[in-house]
Design a protein around this motif. Sequence first.
Motif, mmCIF file in Angstrom:
data_model
loop_
_atom_site.group_PDB
_atom_site.id
_atom_site.type_symbol
_atom_site.label_atom_id
_atom_site.label_comp_id
_atom_site.label_asym_id
_atom_site.label_seq_id
_atom_site.Cartn_x
_atom_site.Cartn_y
_atom_site.Cartn_z
ATOM 1 N N GLU A 1 0.849 -1.200 0.000
ATOM 2 C CA GLU A 1 0.000 0.000 0.000
ATOM 3 C C GLU A 1 0.888 1.255 0.000
ATOM 4 O O GLU A 1 1.860 1.329 0.758
ATOM 5 N N PRO A 2 0.570 2.255 -0.833
ATOM 6 C CA PRO A 2 1.409 3.460 -0.868
ATOM 7 C C PRO A 2 1.354 4.232 0.461
ATOM 8 O O PRO A 2 0.302 4.280 1.115
ATOM 9 N N VAL A 3 2.457 4.840 0.810
ATOM 10 C CA VAL A 3 2.542 5.617 2.063
ATOM 11 C C VAL A 3 1.449 6.698 2.110
ATOM 12 O O VAL A 3 0.831 6.932 3.147
ATOM 13 N N ALA A 4 1.198 7.328 0.966
ATOM 14 C CA ALA A 4 0.222 8.432 0.946
ATOM 15 C C ALA A 4 -1.177 7.965 1.361
ATOM 16 O O ALA A 4 -1.912 8.701 2.015
ATOM 17 N N TYR A 5 -1.555 6.734 0.970
ATOM 18 C CA TYR A 5 -2.878 6.235 1.372
ATOM 19 C C TYR A 5 -2.889 5.856 2.856
ATOM 20 O O TYR A 5 -3.926 5.917 3.511
ATOM 21 N N ILE A 6 -1.737 5.444 3.368
ATOM 22 C CA ILE A 6 -1.672 5.058 4.784
ATOM 23 C C ILE A 6 -1.779 6.314 5.676
ATOM 24 O O ILE A 6 -2.517 6.338 6.654
ATOM 25 N N THR A 7 -1.058 7.370 5.278
ATOM 26 C CA THR A 7 -1.094 8.592 6.107
ATOM 27 C C THR A 7 -2.262 9.504 5.735
ATOM 28 O O THR A 7 -2.668 10.357 6.528
ATOM 29 N N GLY A 8 -2.786 9.339 4.492
ATOM 30 C CA GLY A 8 -3.862 10.223 4.025
ATOM 31 C C GLY A 8 -3.337 11.570 3.547
ATOM 32 O O GLY A 8 -4.119 12.512 3.378
ATOM 33 N N HIS A 9 -2.031 11.653 3.289
ATOM 34 C CA HIS A 9 -1.450 12.942 2.866
ATOM 35 C C HIS A 9 -0.458 12.761 1.736
ATOM 36 O O HIS A 9 0.256 11.765 1.687
ATOM 37 N N LYS A 10 -0.379 13.779 0.858
ATOM 38 C CA LYS A 10 0.697 13.811 -0.138
ATOM 39 C C LYS A 10 1.043 15.267 -0.419
ATOM 40 O O LYS A 10 0.150 16.110 -0.585
ATOM 41 N N GLU A 11 2.341 15.528 -0.488
ATOM 42 C CA GLU A 11 2.759 16.898 -0.787
ATOM 43 C C GLU A 11 2.815 17.092 -2.289
ATOM 44 O O GLU A 11 3.288 16.215 -3.028
ATOM 45 N N PHE A 12 2.292 18.222 -2.755
ATOM 46 C CA PHE A 12 2.358 18.558 -4.176
ATOM 47 C C PHE A 12 2.672 20.046 -4.265
ATOM 48 O O PHE A 12 1.970 20.865 -3.668
ATOM 49 N N TYR A 13 3.718 20.381 -4.973
ATOM 50 C CA TYR A 13 4.138 21.778 -5.152
ATOM 51 C C TYR A 13 4.246 22.518 -3.805
ATOM 52 O O TYR A 13 3.824 23.656 -3.651
ATOM 53 N N GLY A 14 4.730 21.778 -2.794
ATOM 54 C CA GLY A 14 4.927 22.390 -1.469
ATOM 55 C C GLY A 14 3.658 22.514 -0.649
ATOM 56 O O GLY A 14 3.673 23.070 0.447
ATOM 57 N N LEU A 15 2.536 21.993 -1.168
ATOM 58 C CA LEU A 15 1.280 22.058 -0.409
ATOM 59 C C LEU A 15 0.871 20.650 0.005
ATOM 60 O O LEU A 15 1.148 19.680 -0.706
ATOM 61 N N ASP A 16 0.174 20.577 1.131
ATOM 62 C CA ASP A 16 -0.257 19.276 1.645
ATOM 63 C C ASP A 16 -1.674 18.950 1.128
ATOM 64 O O ASP A 16 -2.580 19.760 1.284
ATOM 65 N N PHE A 17 -1.834 17.785 0.508
ATOM 66 C CA PHE A 17 -3.153 17.376 -0.003
ATOM 67 C C PHE A 17 -3.652 16.137 0.710
ATOM 68 O O PHE A 17 -2.889 15.185 0.927
ATOM 69 N N PHE A 18 -4.955 16.156 1.051
ATOM 70 C CA PHE A 18 -5.584 14.961 1.596
ATOM 71 C C PHE A 18 -5.824 13.994 0.433
ATOM 72 O O PHE A 18 -6.306 14.400 -0.622
ATOM 73 N N VAL A 19 -5.482 12.719 0.632
ATOM 74 C CA VAL A 19 -5.771 11.714 -0.399
ATOM 75 C C VAL A 19 -6.338 10.457 0.249
ATOM 76 O O VAL A 19 -6.004 10.134 1.393
ATOM 77 N N ASP A 20 -7.199 9.759 -0.491
ATOM 78 C CA ASP A 20 -7.590 8.405 -0.085
ATOM 79 C C ASP A 20 -7.722 7.557 -1.342
ATOM 80 O O ASP A 20 -7.422 8.033 -2.453
ATOM 81 N N LYS A 21 -8.188 6.313 -1.179
ATOM 82 C CA LYS A 21 -8.153 5.370 -2.304
ATOM 83 C C LYS A 21 -9.036 5.785 -3.485
ATOM 84 O O LYS A 21 -8.969 5.182 -4.544
ATOM 85 N N ASN A 22 -9.849 6.813 -3.339
ATOM 86 C CA ASN A 22 -10.667 7.287 -4.451
ATOM 87 C C ASN A 22 -9.878 8.114 -5.458
ATOM 88 O O ASN A 22 -10.297 8.265 -6.600
ATOM 89 N N VAL A 23 -8.781 8.707 -4.997
ATOM 90 C CA VAL A 23 -8.072 9.631 -5.898
ATOM 91 C C VAL A 23 -6.660 9.155 -6.213
ATOM 92 O O VAL A 23 -6.019 8.477 -5.404
ATOM 93 N N LEU A 24 -6.198 9.564 -7.377
ATOM 94 C CA LEU A 24 -4.801 9.304 -7.740
ATOM 95 C C LEU A 24 -3.897 10.084 -6.782
ATOM 96 O O LEU A 24 -4.215 11.209 -6.402
#
Length: 313
Positions: free
Chosen positions: A68-91
Amino acid sequence: MIINQILEEAIKKLSNKKILSAHLDAEILLSHIIKKPREYLLAHPEKKLTQKQVSSFKFQVSRRLKGEPVAYITGHKEFYGLDFFVDKNVLIPRQETELMVDEIMEQGTRNKEQGTIIDIGTGSGCIIITLAKNLNSKFKIQNSKFFATDISKPVLAIARKNAKLHNVHKDIKFFQGDLLKPIINNFSKFPGRAPRSGAGKIQNSKLIITANLPYLTPAQIKNSPSIKYEPKLALSAGADGLKYYRKLFKQIKNVSCSMFRVPCFVLCEIDPSQTTKIKQLINKELLSSQIQIKKDLRGLNRMVICSINLRQD
Ligand SMILES: C[S@@+](CC[C@H](N)C(=O)[O-])C[C@H]1O[C@@H](n2cnc3c(N)ncnc32)[C@H](O)[C@@H]1O
Protein backbone atom coordinates in the motif's frame (compact mmCIF):
# COMPACT_ATOMS: atom_id res chain seq x y z
CA MET A 1 10.74 1.19 22.42
CA ILE A 2 12.76 4.22 21.39
CA ILE A 3 12.63 6.01 18.02
CA ASN A 4 15.96 4.71 16.72
CA GLN A 5 15.21 1.10 17.57
CA ILE A 6 11.73 0.98 16.05
CA LEU A 7 12.91 2.79 12.90
CA GLU A 8 15.80 0.39 12.38
CA GLU A 9 13.50 -2.59 12.75
CA ALA A 10 11.00 -1.19 10.23
CA ILE A 11 13.68 -0.18 7.69
CA LYS A 12 15.09 -3.72 7.81
CA LYS A 13 11.68 -5.29 7.15
CA LEU A 14 10.87 -2.86 4.33
CA SER A 15 14.30 -3.32 2.72
CA ASN A 16 13.90 -7.11 2.86
CA LYS A 17 10.71 -6.62 0.80
CA LYS A 18 12.84 -4.71 -1.76
CA ILE A 19 11.07 -1.43 -1.07
CA LEU A 20 13.61 1.09 -2.38
CA SER A 21 12.27 3.97 -0.30
CA ALA A 22 12.40 1.93 2.94
CA HIS A 23 14.21 4.60 4.94
CA LEU A 24 12.03 7.47 3.82
CA ASP A 25 8.81 5.48 4.17
CA ALA A 26 9.60 4.42 7.74
CA GLU A 27 10.41 8.00 8.71
CA ILE A 28 7.27 9.43 7.10
CA LEU A 29 5.06 6.86 8.83
CA LEU A 30 6.62 7.41 12.24
CA SER A 31 6.59 11.18 12.03
CA HIS A 32 2.93 11.00 10.98
CA ILE A 33 2.12 8.87 14.04
CA ILE A 34 3.94 11.02 16.56
CA LYS A 35 2.72 14.18 14.78
CA LYS A 36 6.19 15.70 14.50
CA PRO A 37 8.30 16.66 11.47
CA ARG A 38 10.87 14.14 10.18
CA GLU A 39 13.74 16.25 11.55
CA TYR A 40 12.44 15.50 15.04
CA LEU A 41 13.26 11.79 14.55
CA LEU A 42 16.91 12.62 13.84
CA ALA A 43 17.14 15.08 16.69
CA HIS A 44 15.55 12.75 19.28
CA PRO A 45 16.65 9.17 18.47
CA GLU A 46 16.44 8.16 22.15
CA LYS A 47 12.88 9.38 22.68
CA LYS A 48 10.67 6.65 24.15
CA LEU A 49 7.40 5.97 22.33
CA THR A 50 4.09 5.11 23.98
CA GLN A 51 2.66 1.61 23.59
CA LYS A 52 -0.12 3.04 21.40
CA GLN A 53 2.39 4.75 19.10
CA VAL A 54 4.41 1.53 18.78
CA SER A 55 1.41 -0.61 17.83
CA SER A 56 0.02 2.02 15.38
CA PHE A 57 3.43 2.24 13.69
CA LYS A 58 3.77 -1.53 13.43
CA PHE A 59 0.30 -1.75 11.89
CA GLN A 60 1.12 0.94 9.33
CA VAL A 61 4.41 -0.74 8.44
CA SER A 62 2.53 -4.02 7.90
CA ARG A 63 0.25 -2.21 5.41
CA ARG A 64 3.29 -0.78 3.61
CA LEU A 65 4.85 -4.27 3.48
CA LYS A 66 1.78 -5.44 1.55
CA GLY A 67 2.44 -2.71 -1.05
CA GLU A 68 0.00 0.00 0.00
CA PRO A 69 1.41 3.46 -0.87
CA VAL A 70 2.54 5.62 2.06
CA ALA A 71 0.22 8.43 0.95
CA TYR A 72 -2.88 6.24 1.37
CA ILE A 73 -1.67 5.06 4.78
CA THR A 74 -1.09 8.59 6.11
CA GLY A 75 -3.86 10.22 4.03
CA HIS A 76 -1.45 12.94 2.87
CA LYS A 77 0.70 13.81 -0.14
CA GLU A 78 2.76 16.90 -0.79
CA PHE A 79 2.36 18.56 -4.18
CA TYR A 80 4.14 21.78 -5.15
CA GLY A 81 4.93 22.39 -1.47
CA LEU A 82 1.28 22.06 -0.41
CA ASP A 83 -0.26 19.28 1.64
CA PHE A 84 -3.15 17.38 0.00
CA PHE A 85 -5.58 14.96 1.60
CA VAL A 86 -5.77 11.71 -0.40
CA ASP A 87 -7.59 8.40 -0.09
CA LYS A 88 -8.15 5.37 -2.30
CA ASN A 89 -10.67 7.29 -4.45
CA VAL A 90 -8.07 9.63 -5.90
CA LEU A 91 -4.80 9.30 -7.74
CA ILE A 92 -1.82 10.18 -5.56
CA PRO A 93 -0.45 13.45 -7.02
CA ARG A 94 2.82 12.86 -8.91
CA GLN A 95 5.92 15.00 -9.05
CA GLU A 96 5.81 14.95 -12.89
CA THR A 97 2.51 16.80 -12.76
CA GLU A 98 4.19 19.77 -11.07
CA LEU A 99 5.57 20.51 -14.55
CA MET A 100 2.10 21.61 -15.63
CA VAL A 101 1.80 24.00 -12.70
CA ASP A 102 5.33 25.32 -13.35
CA GLU A 103 4.47 26.09 -16.97
CA ILE A 104 1.34 28.08 -16.11
CA MET A 105 3.01 29.90 -13.23
CA GLU A 106 5.83 30.92 -15.57
CA GLN A 107 3.40 32.22 -18.16
CA GLY A 108 1.36 33.95 -15.46
CA THR A 109 4.29 35.75 -13.91
CA ARG A 110 5.77 36.66 -17.26
CA ASN A 111 2.63 38.12 -18.76
CA LYS A 112 0.77 39.18 -15.60
CA GLU A 113 -2.40 38.35 -17.49
CA GLN A 114 -5.71 37.27 -16.09
CA GLY A 115 -7.09 34.07 -17.46
CA THR A 116 -9.64 31.34 -17.10
CA ILE A 117 -8.25 27.98 -16.09
CA ILE A 118 -10.26 24.76 -16.46
CA ASP A 119 -8.80 21.58 -14.94
CA ILE A 120 -10.28 18.43 -16.47
CA GLY A 121 -10.16 15.23 -14.36
CA THR A 122 -9.18 17.15 -11.26
CA GLY A 123 -8.76 14.19 -8.85
CA SER A 124 -7.46 15.48 -5.51
CA GLY A 125 -7.64 18.98 -7.03
CA CYS A 126 -3.85 19.32 -6.79
CA ILE A 127 -3.42 21.23 -10.08
CA ILE A 128 -6.26 23.74 -9.85
CA ILE A 129 -5.87 24.33 -6.10
CA THR A 130 -2.13 24.97 -6.42
CA LEU A 131 -2.78 27.37 -9.30
CA ALA A 132 -5.60 29.19 -7.51
CA LYS A 133 -3.51 29.54 -4.38
CA ASN A 134 -0.36 30.72 -6.12
CA LEU A 135 -1.74 32.85 -8.94
CA ASN A 136 -4.27 34.68 -6.82
CA SER A 137 -2.08 35.31 -3.80
CA LYS A 138 1.64 34.82 -4.31
CA PHE A 139 1.85 36.62 -7.63
CA LYS A 140 -1.11 38.90 -7.07
CA ILE A 141 -2.61 37.99 -10.41
CA GLN A 142 -6.09 38.64 -9.18
CA ASN A 143 -9.36 37.81 -10.86
CA SER A 144 -8.33 34.74 -12.72
CA LYS A 145 -11.22 32.29 -12.86
CA PHE A 146 -10.82 28.65 -11.86
CA PHE A 147 -13.00 25.68 -12.82
CA ALA A 148 -12.54 21.93 -12.42
CA THR A 149 -14.38 18.78 -13.48
CA ASP A 150 -14.28 15.11 -12.61
CA ILE A 151 -16.56 12.24 -13.55
CA SER A 152 -16.67 10.90 -9.99
CA LYS A 153 -18.68 12.31 -7.10
CA PRO A 154 -16.46 10.89 -4.30
CA VAL A 155 -13.40 12.29 -6.09
CA LEU A 156 -14.97 15.74 -6.27
CA ALA A 157 -15.77 15.59 -2.56
CA ILE A 158 -12.04 15.19 -1.89
CA ALA A 159 -11.10 17.99 -4.29
CA ARG A 160 -13.58 20.29 -2.52
CA LYS A 161 -12.19 19.25 0.87
CA ASN A 162 -8.66 20.12 -0.31
CA ALA A 163 -9.85 23.44 -1.73
CA LYS A 164 -11.29 24.27 1.69
CA LEU A 165 -8.08 23.19 3.46
CA HIS A 166 -6.19 25.67 1.31
CA ASN A 167 -8.84 28.34 1.57
CA VAL A 168 -9.50 28.61 -2.16
CA HIS A 169 -12.95 26.98 -2.11
CA LYS A 170 -14.61 30.26 -3.02
CA ASP A 171 -12.31 30.75 -6.00
CA ILE A 172 -12.89 27.38 -7.71
CA LYS A 173 -16.10 26.01 -9.19
CA PHE A 174 -16.21 22.21 -9.30
CA PHE A 175 -18.49 20.32 -11.70
CA GLN A 176 -19.26 16.63 -12.00
CA GLY A 177 -19.39 15.26 -15.55
CA ASP A 178 -17.67 13.99 -18.63
CA LEU A 179 -14.48 15.98 -19.34
CA LEU A 180 -15.39 19.47 -20.63
CA LYS A 181 -19.11 18.75 -20.95
CA PRO A 182 -20.30 20.18 -17.61
CA ILE A 183 -18.44 23.42 -18.34
CA ILE A 184 -20.10 23.72 -21.73
CA ASN A 185 -23.50 22.89 -20.21
CA ASN A 186 -23.09 25.38 -17.36
CA PHE A 187 -21.55 28.10 -19.45
CA SER A 188 -24.48 30.46 -19.07
CA LYS A 189 -23.99 30.45 -15.28
CA PHE A 190 -20.42 31.66 -15.42
CA PRO A 191 -19.78 35.04 -13.96
CA GLY A 192 -18.61 37.54 -16.53
CA ARG A 193 -20.67 36.21 -19.40
CA ALA A 194 -21.67 39.03 -21.67
CA PRO A 195 -25.39 39.01 -20.84
CA ARG A 196 -27.13 40.41 -23.88
CA SER A 197 -24.64 39.82 -26.63
CA GLY A 198 -26.23 36.43 -27.14
CA ALA A 199 -22.72 35.11 -27.40
CA GLY A 200 -21.03 35.20 -24.06
CA LYS A 201 -17.38 34.40 -23.90
CA ILE A 202 -15.10 33.05 -21.27
CA GLN A 203 -14.03 36.11 -19.37
CA ASN A 204 -10.45 37.32 -19.26
CA SER A 205 -7.70 37.33 -21.77
CA LYS A 206 -7.01 33.65 -22.32
CA LEU A 207 -8.31 30.19 -21.64
CA ILE A 208 -6.07 27.46 -20.27
CA ILE A 209 -7.24 23.85 -20.10
CA THR A 210 -5.16 21.52 -17.94
CA ALA A 211 -5.68 17.78 -18.29
CA ASN A 212 -3.87 15.02 -16.50
CA LEU A 213 -6.34 12.39 -17.66
CA PRO A 214 -5.96 8.62 -17.39
CA TYR A 215 -3.39 7.60 -20.01
CA LEU A 216 -2.25 4.05 -19.29
CA THR A 217 -2.84 0.99 -21.47
CA PRO A 218 -4.03 -2.35 -20.00
CA ALA A 219 -0.49 -3.76 -20.46
CA GLN A 220 1.12 -0.85 -18.59
CA ILE A 221 -1.33 -1.31 -15.72
CA LYS A 222 -0.65 -5.04 -15.58
CA ASN A 223 3.10 -4.46 -15.48
CA SER A 224 3.05 -1.81 -12.73
CA PRO A 225 2.30 -3.49 -9.40
CA SER A 226 3.02 -0.20 -7.58
CA ILE A 227 -0.25 1.29 -8.86
CA LYS A 228 -2.53 -1.60 -7.91
CA TYR A 229 -3.96 0.37 -4.97
CA GLU A 230 -4.89 3.38 -7.10
CA PRO A 231 -8.31 3.77 -8.78
CA LYS A 232 -8.63 2.26 -12.27
CA LEU A 233 -10.82 5.24 -13.18
CA ALA A 234 -7.77 7.48 -12.77
CA LEU A 235 -5.40 5.30 -14.79
CA SER A 236 -6.95 3.16 -17.46
CA ALA A 237 -7.52 4.71 -20.89
CA GLY A 238 -8.22 2.07 -23.52
CA ALA A 239 -5.96 0.14 -25.88
CA ASP A 240 -3.60 3.03 -26.76
CA GLY A 241 -4.10 5.03 -23.55
CA LEU A 242 -5.50 7.96 -25.50
CA LYS A 243 -9.22 7.33 -25.16
CA TYR A 244 -9.85 10.38 -22.95
CA TYR A 245 -7.60 12.82 -24.81
CA ARG A 246 -9.25 11.78 -28.08
CA LYS A 247 -12.65 12.55 -26.59
CA LEU A 248 -11.50 15.82 -25.01
CA PHE A 249 -10.11 17.11 -28.31
CA LYS A 250 -13.38 16.26 -30.03
CA GLN A 251 -15.29 18.16 -27.34
CA ILE A 252 -13.01 21.18 -27.75
CA LYS A 253 -13.40 21.02 -31.53
CA ASN A 254 -17.16 21.00 -31.24
CA VAL A 255 -17.40 23.84 -28.73
CA SER A 256 -19.21 26.76 -30.20
CA CYS A 257 -16.47 29.35 -30.61
CA SER A 258 -18.82 32.09 -29.49
CA MET A 259 -18.24 30.62 -26.04
CA PHE A 260 -14.48 30.38 -26.20
CA ARG A 261 -13.54 33.38 -28.27
CA VAL A 262 -10.15 33.88 -26.66
CA PRO A 263 -6.69 32.38 -27.21
CA CYS A 264 -6.84 28.83 -25.86
CA PHE A 265 -4.03 26.63 -24.54
CA VAL A 266 -4.42 22.95 -23.70
CA LEU A 267 -1.84 21.23 -21.49
CA CYS A 268 -1.95 17.42 -21.35
CA GLU A 269 0.22 15.06 -19.35
CA ILE A 270 1.17 11.95 -21.34
CA ASP A 271 3.23 8.79 -21.23
CA PRO A 272 6.45 9.41 -23.21
CA SER A 273 5.54 6.57 -25.61
CA GLN A 274 2.45 8.50 -26.74
CA THR A 275 4.31 11.53 -28.12
CA THR A 276 3.91 10.84 -31.83
CA LYS A 277 0.37 9.56 -31.57
CA ILE A 278 -0.93 12.50 -29.54
CA LYS A 279 0.63 14.95 -32.00
CA GLN A 280 -1.19 13.15 -34.84
CA LEU A 281 -4.40 13.26 -32.83
CA ILE A 282 -4.11 16.99 -32.20
CA ASN A 283 -3.32 17.64 -35.86
CA LYS A 284 -6.37 15.62 -36.86
CA GLU A 285 -8.87 17.02 -34.36
CA LEU A 286 -7.61 20.51 -33.65
CA LEU A 287 -6.47 21.94 -36.96
CA SER A 288 -4.32 25.06 -36.89
CA SER A 289 -2.82 24.23 -33.52
CA GLN A 290 0.77 24.76 -32.47
CA ILE A 291 2.24 21.89 -30.49
CA GLN A 292 5.08 21.94 -27.96
CA ILE A 293 6.44 18.96 -26.01
CA LYS A 294 7.97 19.47 -22.54
CA LYS A 295 10.23 17.01 -20.76
CA ASP A 296 10.05 15.97 -17.11
CA LEU A 297 12.99 15.98 -14.67
CA ARG A 298 14.09 12.57 -16.00
CA GLY A 299 14.33 13.98 -19.51
CA LEU A 300 11.23 12.12 -20.74
CA ASN A 301 8.48 13.67 -22.87
CA ARG A 302 5.74 14.33 -20.32
CA MET A 303 3.59 17.25 -21.37
CA VAL A 304 2.00 18.44 -24.57
CA ILE A 305 1.02 22.07 -24.88
CA CYS A 306 -1.14 23.05 -27.79
CA SER A 307 -2.30 26.51 -28.55
CA ILE A 308 -5.51 26.43 -30.47
CA ASN A 309 -7.08 28.87 -32.83
CA LEU A 310 -10.72 28.09 -32.39
CA ARG A 311 -12.71 28.89 -35.48
CA GLN A 312 -14.40 32.31 -35.15
CA ASP A 313 -18.14 32.46 -35.83
C1 LIG B 1 -4.80 10.60 -13.78
S1 LIG B 1 -6.06 11.15 -12.66
C2 LIG B 1 -5.44 12.79 -12.38
C3 LIG B 1 -5.92 13.48 -11.15
C4 LIG B 1 -5.28 14.84 -10.91
N1 LIG B 1 -5.54 15.75 -12.02
C5 LIG B 1 -3.79 14.70 -10.70
O1 LIG B 1 -3.03 15.19 -11.54
O2 LIG B 1 -3.37 14.13 -9.69
C6 LIG B 1 -7.42 11.35 -13.76
C7 LIG B 1 -8.73 11.85 -13.18
O3 LIG B 1 -9.68 11.90 -14.26
C8 LIG B 1 -10.95 11.50 -13.78
N2 LIG B 1 -11.75 11.06 -14.92
C9 LIG B 1 -11.79 9.83 -15.53
N3 LIG B 1 -12.66 9.86 -16.55
C10 LIG B 1 -13.18 11.09 -16.62
C11 LIG B 1 -14.13 11.73 -17.47
N4 LIG B 1 -14.72 11.07 -18.47
N5 LIG B 1 -14.46 13.02 -17.23
C12 LIG B 1 -13.88 13.70 -16.21
N6 LIG B 1 -12.97 13.15 -15.37
C13 LIG B 1 -12.61 11.88 -15.56
C14 LIG B 1 -10.66 10.43 -12.75
O4 LIG B 1 -11.74 10.27 -11.83
C15 LIG B 1 -9.36 10.97 -12.11
O5 LIG B 1 -9.65 11.72 -10.97
